[in-house]
Design an enzyme around this catalytic site. Structure first.
Site, short mmCIF file in Angstrom:
data_model
loop_
_atom_site.label_atom_id
_atom_site.label_comp_id
_atom_site.label_asym_id
_atom_site.label_seq_id
_atom_site.Cartn_x
_atom_site.Cartn_y
_atom_site.Cartn_z
N ARG A 1 5.56 -12.58 9.44
CA ARG A 1 6.31 -11.39 9.12
C ARG A 1 7.62 -11.36 9.90
O ARG A 1 7.79 -12.02 10.90
CB ARG A 1 5.48 -10.16 9.44
CG ARG A 1 5.20 -10.01 10.93
CD ARG A 1 4.84 -8.59 11.36
NE ARG A 1 4.68 -7.67 10.29
CZ ARG A 1 3.51 -7.20 9.86
NH1 ARG A 1 2.40 -7.59 10.44
NH2 ARG A 1 3.45 -6.33 8.90
N GLU B 1 0.87 -1.17 0.00
CA GLU B 1 0.00 0.00 0.00
C GLU B 1 0.92 1.22 0.00
O GLU B 1 1.82 1.32 0.83
CB GLU B 1 -0.88 0.04 1.26
CG GLU B 1 -1.81 1.24 1.23
CD GLU B 1 -2.61 1.46 2.50
OE1 GLU B 1 -2.31 0.83 3.53
OE2 GLU B 1 -3.55 2.29 2.46
N LYS C 1 4.46 0.51 10.35
CA LYS C 1 4.51 1.74 9.57
C LYS C 1 4.04 2.92 10.39
O LYS C 1 4.54 4.02 10.25
CB LYS C 1 3.60 1.60 8.34
CG LYS C 1 4.27 0.93 7.15
CD LYS C 1 3.50 1.28 5.88
CE LYS C 1 3.44 0.11 4.93
NZ LYS C 1 2.55 0.34 3.78
#
Length: 564
Positions: A269, A42, A279
């Site tokens: 992850r 994204e 983020k």
RNA sequence: UGACCCAUGGUGUAAUGGUAACACAUCUGAUUUUGGUUCAGACGUUUAAGGUUCGAGUCCUUAUGGGUCAACCA
């Protein structure tokens, strides 16, 4: 354990669980045996080392199986996404060494198709427009342990739904007044199946489609279908999407009718010790100016690591070594540091730099004389060539390479002790001077002219020091970077704590150093080993008039370890 | 009073049901004109309890522990 292939006897790496799944799919002829992956960021922030793992995985798998990997921006939320991020992401993927060729896509490329599919769902009685507020909808959704209840708008007629959805698209309603929802099961134990939102009204300009739309699809309604439209076979994402998979499959079941099917697979992850990876938190560090920007050399972003002096090879090797599995993990940042040392050791030219200079006068060396010494650029690289380093009567050495009263294990300079100046001569400390505060200001040494480097067999001394000739040395600003956080898990906090309280106040120290003259014309991003100190690279801010170096990583230092 | 996922050295990742291994880290030693590199070695591992089996890290059951899910974020 490494297995050996049946026929060749060649060592081959053991397979991770995704490779085993792919092998199995190919064997069964699923999707004609094709392998097509995608990396779907994204564009709402900069890529970090965790994304690098995903990039290496997706592009790596495609490469390994002679397949393809697309770059696709998942841009369904115009309120958070920006062109700046799109550009940085493309730069980072390229820099890592991967190529999406002509397959650059955006979820927004599919907005028309997605809209048609939404209309189809409405016509099939599988979607409806809900006029309730987000709060009400959320309340009716229930909790994981208790079923939800149906919306009062759940059984509107197809015609009414079609009309309303059309008017949503036409911009007749303000944000938040209506959503399109799938009609699935308000009692499902999986919250994502409790009539999830498909479209919301958002009067925002989109970085690609501009003002064409004021309704935007949600992630779940866009992702699987985008995969389908691109011919993706293996849609690899992180563990938190596992629970979305039934919904991913549900949409495809309702909308398409082909043998080809993408399938979502989840992996754990990457987490790294001594840093944060979300983020949101990285953005906070940037906007609140705890760091100089997304590419601050202390950031775990790809652009930060690049500016710090990391190489794509080092990062790819690291991604390889951490492996892929479904188990939550925290990788020791030491493994990342190992990877960059390993690569830089092979490619970085060695130079002399003195970060905390102490002057040495070689009393029996002729005044005004300068010798040009020839030094190897890199003992690990036979093709590395040589460079010239000037030597003279007045030189600078590292302040911690001298002790007034050294212990036995100290192999460096002290009163009456001898060391070799690397590439030059053996010197002996005869005397030293101190200022009124007791700080050592100058060393007086003698050199042994018989011990010039390269002149054959001679006596050995225990220590070897780096040095620079004072007159010829050049000034440089050295930015000594250390870990951004003091705590191994900055996210482990007391109730109500702030991860920023774990920030390392000494993550950046700036010093003025003296460097050998061969480095005068170094360009930004050039990488060197400052001998005996570490790997350093020329910073982006560096210029011919003001040299600036960033410390990438120290050398392994067993002396420092012994003293802990 | 839920569903789903996961569990192997300090950290990661392996092991057709058949001798638990590889990397990093740690510790020894050798080599070294970088206390770097390289080389040799050491240390240390299957969450628990049952079951199946000649044989279980692997299959089954239960327990325990950890994670995810209740944005009109992705």
């Amino acid at each position: 354990m490494n297995k050996t292939t049946e026929n060749s006897g060649e060592a081959t790496k053991s397979k991770n669980f995704l490779e085993m799944i792919i092998d199995n799919d190919i064997q069964k002829g699923k999707n004609e045996g094709r392998v097509h992956t995608r990396f779907p960021p994204e564009p709402n922030g900069y890529l970090h080392i965790g994304h690098a793992k995903s990039i290496c995985l997706n592009f790596g798998l495609a490469e390994k199986y002679n397949g393809k990997c697309n770059l696709r921006f998942d841009d369904t939320n115009p309120s958070k996404e920006e062109e700046e991020y799109v550009n940085s992401i493309m730069e980072d993927v390229k820099w890592l060494g991967f190529d999406w060729e002509d397959r650059l896509f955006y979820a927004s490329d599919y907005f028309d198709q997605l809209y048609e599919w939404a209309v189809k769902l409405i016509k099939d009685g599988k979607a409806y427009v809900d006029d309730q507020s987000a709060d009400l909808i959320s309340e009716q959704r229930g909790v994981p342990t208790r079923p939800g209840i149906d919306s009062p708008f759940r059984n509107r007629s197809v015609e009414e739904n079609l009309g309303l959805f059309e008017r949503m698209k036409a911009g007749e309603f303000p944000n938040g007044t209506h959503v399109l929802r799938a009609k699935i099961d308000m009692a499902s134990p999986n919250m994502h199946m409790r009539d999830p939102v498909l479209y919301r009204i958002m009067h925002s300009k989109h970085h690609r489609t501009g003002d064409k739309w004021c309704i935007y699809p949600m992630y779940d309604f866009a992702h699987g279908q985008s995969d389908y439209l691109e011919g993706i076979t293996h849609s690899i994402c992180t563990l938190e999407f596992e629970i979305h998979r039934p919904l991913y499959d549900w949409f495809l079941d309702q909308l398409i009718d082909t043998d080809y099917r993408p399938r979502q697979h989840e992996f754990a992850r990457l987490n790294l010790s001594y840093t944060v990876m979300s983020k949101r938190k990285l953005l906070e560090l940037v906007t609140e100016k705890y760091v100089s920007g997304w590419d601050d050399p202390r950031m775990p972003t790809i652009s930060g690591l690049r500016r710090r002096g990391y190489t794509p090879e080092a990062i790819r090797n690291f991604a390889d070594r951490v492996g892929v599995a479904k188990r939550e993990n925290v990788i020791d940042v030491g493994l990342l540091e190992f990877s960059v040392r390993e690569h830089l050791n092979k490619v970085a030219p060695r130079i002399f730099a003195v970060l905390d200079p102490l002057k040495v006068i070689i009393t029996n060396y002729p005044e005004g004389k300068t010798e040009d010494l020839i030094l190897e650029n890199n003992p690990e690289d036979p093709e590395g060539g040589n460079r010239v380093v000037p030597f003279s009567r007045e030189i600078l050495i590292e302040r911690d390479d001298f002790m007034e009263d050294p212990p036995n294990k100290f192999f460096r300079l002290g009163p009456g002790r001898e060391v070799r100046l690397k590439g030059a001569y053996i010197i002996k400390c005869e005397d030293y001077k101190k200022d009124e505060n007791g700080n050592v200001t100058e060393l007086y040494c003698t050199y042994d002219p018989e011990t010039k480097s390269g002149s054959g067999e001679m006596r050995k001394v225990k220590g070897t020091l780096h040095w620079v000739s004072e007159a010829e040395s050049v000034d440089a600003e050295i930015r000594i970077y250390d870990r951004l956080f003091m705590n191994e898990s900055p996210d482990d906090l007391e109730e109500g704590g702030d991860f920023k309280s774990n920030l390392n106040p000494e993550s950046l120290k700036i010093v003025k150093g003296k460097i050998e003259p061969s480095v005068k014309n170094a360009k930004p991003m050039d990488k060197f080993q400052f001998q005996r100190l570490g790997y350093y690279c020329v910073d982006l801010d560096s210029s011919a008039t003001k040299l600036i170096f960033n410390r990438t990583v120290t050398l392994k230092d067993t002396w420092a370890k012994m003293n802990k």
